[in-house]
Design an enzyme around this catalytic site. Structure first.
Site, PDB file in Angstrom:
ATOM      1  N   ASP A   1      47.109  43.595  41.494  1.00  0.00           N
ATOM      2  CA  ASP A   1      47.142  44.708  40.589  1.00  0.00           C
ATOM      3  C   ASP A   1      45.778  45.712  40.526  1.00  0.00           C
ATOM      4  OD1 ASP A   1      48.354  46.037  38.281  1.00  0.00           O
ATOM      5  OD2 ASP A   1      46.615  45.022  37.132  1.00  0.00           O
ATOM      6  N   SER A   2      45.748  46.713  39.712  1.00  0.00           N
ATOM      7  CA  SER A   2      44.469  47.237  39.667  1.00  0.00           C
ATOM      8  C   SER A   2      43.299  46.824  38.807  1.00  0.00           C
ATOM      9  CB  SER A   2      44.764  48.629  39.197  1.00  0.00           C
ATOM     10  OG  SER A   2      45.312  48.472  37.653  1.00  0.00           O
ATOM     11  N   CYS A  17      51.776  46.100  40.058  1.00  0.00           N
ATOM     12  CA  CYS A  17      51.060  47.333  39.298  1.00  0.00           C
ATOM     13  C   CYS A  17      52.238  48.456  39.457  1.00  0.00           C
ATOM     14  CB  CYS A  17      49.729  47.860  40.265  1.00  0.00           C
ATOM     15  SG  CYS A  17      49.058  49.299  39.904  1.00  0.00           S
ATOM     16  N   GLU A  69      42.537  45.774  27.580  1.00  0.00           N
ATOM     17  CA  GLU A  69      41.443  45.283  28.166  1.00  0.00           C
ATOM     18  C   GLU A  69      40.071  45.086  27.166  1.00  0.00           C
ATOM     19  OE1 GLU A  69      40.114  46.552  32.221  1.00  0.00           O
ATOM     20  OE2 GLU A  69      42.400  46.027  32.686  1.00  0.00           O
ATOM     21  N   CYS A  96      54.014  49.609  32.606  1.00  0.00           N
ATOM     22  CA  CYS A  96      52.578  49.333  33.055  1.00  0.00           C
ATOM     23  C   CYS A  96      52.410  47.590  32.758  1.00  0.00           C
ATOM     24  CB  CYS A  96      51.465  50.138  32.356  1.00  0.00           C
ATOM     25  SG  CYS A  96      49.840  49.576  32.482  1.00  0.00           S
ATOM     26  N   HIS A 106      49.915  45.994  31.804  1.00  0.00           N
ATOM     27  CA  HIS A 106      49.222  45.658  30.682  1.00  0.00           C
ATOM     28  C   HIS A 106      50.312  45.458  29.534  1.00  0.00           C
ATOM     29  CE1 HIS A 106      45.761  46.827  33.027  1.00  0.00           C
ATOM     30  NE2 HIS A 106      45.140  46.312  32.186  1.00  0.00           N
TER      31      HIS A 106
END
Length: 273
Positions: free
Chosen positions: A13-14, A76, A155, A187, A189
């Site tokens: 993932d990024s 991702c 984050e 996404c 996240h």
């Protein structure tokens, strides 16, 4: 063959978002080993060009191959939308992304054929969710809404902060006005904001979490290819974590969301691959 079955699954993932996919793999395929790579030096991917995402993804695949993985999960949405087709054609390893499994479930879930999609700018702009969904049912309308502020808020750990609530409300308003009955968390996240999003959209909207669907799809793929690992979970370090930057921050975040204690994270120079 046994040796191949014992090999780990590569997940990338990024940054930290793909840990939601790793978490679902740990829960649904507890006997499997995982090598996770988070490209924390170059996050976010959502604002970068297709060419850049393909270049990054190629480097990561090369690195994962050095870890002798048996399959790769592109955890991702941006890389799944922009790079998966290219990189899977270039490698002999089985590979899946997070877009198709999520899209498939959204098609099965919607009743009024109005699906909302939240994701990074790149994912929404790529139109891949729309393409996959409309291939199954051309009558379904997919309404995309880029939510670029969600990744930094997640984050930062501000999952229930009043700022996050205000931002989410503003992003979701146009989708709710269109009377969607299904919402894809496009996404990796976003599953961490699930309870907040559920509160805001109410019971009439079903949330689709592609991370969970991807773990189930991975299981099917490994079974089909005879690669599913048999036997018990290995007690000694079945999961290995690598990042391109900020290993301390990554480890702290990983330990806050994974059902497993991450003891060490190694930083590597991904540009060298």
């Amino acid at each position: 063959m046994k040796q191949l079955k014992d090999a780990p699954i590569g997940v990338f993932d990024s940054g930290v978002g793909g840990l939601t996919v790793a978490r679902e793999i740990m829960r649904n395929l507890p006997q499997e080993k995982i090598v996770y790579f988070g490209d924390t030096a170059r996050v976010p991917y959502g604002s970068k060009s297709k060419e850049t995402i393909i270049r990054y993804s190629r480097q990561i695949v090369r690195f994962l191959k050095t870890q002798n993985v048996k399959a790769i999960v592109v955890a991702c949405n941006t890389a799944s939308a922009l790079a998966l087709e290219t990189i899977s054609a270039e490698t002999n390893l089985p590979m899946i992304g997070v877009v198709e499994p999520g899209a498939k479930v959204a098609v099965e879930t919607t009743r009024n054929k109005k699906i909302g999609l939240i994701g990074t700018r790149a994912t929404v702009k790529s139109g891949l969710y729309q393409k996959v969904i409309q291939k199954s049912d051309p009558e379904i309308q997919v309404i995309g809404q880029p939510c670029p502020l969600f990744v930094p808020l997640v984050e930062e750990g501000w999952l229930k902060d009043e700022i996050t609530v205000a931002v989410a409300r503003r992003y979701l308003e146009p989708l709710l006005q269109q009377e969607i009955d299904t919402l894809i968390l496009g996404c990796t996240h976003y599953p961490l904001l699930r309870s907040l999003l559920k509160e805001l959209v109410g019971d009439q909207v079903t949330l689709v979490n592609p991370a969970y669907e991807t773990a189930l799809e991975l299981k099917r793929m490994l079974e089909e290819q005879g690669l599913l690992r048999e036997g018990k979970k290995e007690e000694e370090f079945p999961y290995r974590f690598f990042v391109s930057d900020e290993e301390e921050y990554f480890q702290k975040f990983a330990n806050s969301i994974l059902p497993y204690d991450v003891k060490s994270t190694k930083q590597i120079q991904i540009e060298e691959y």
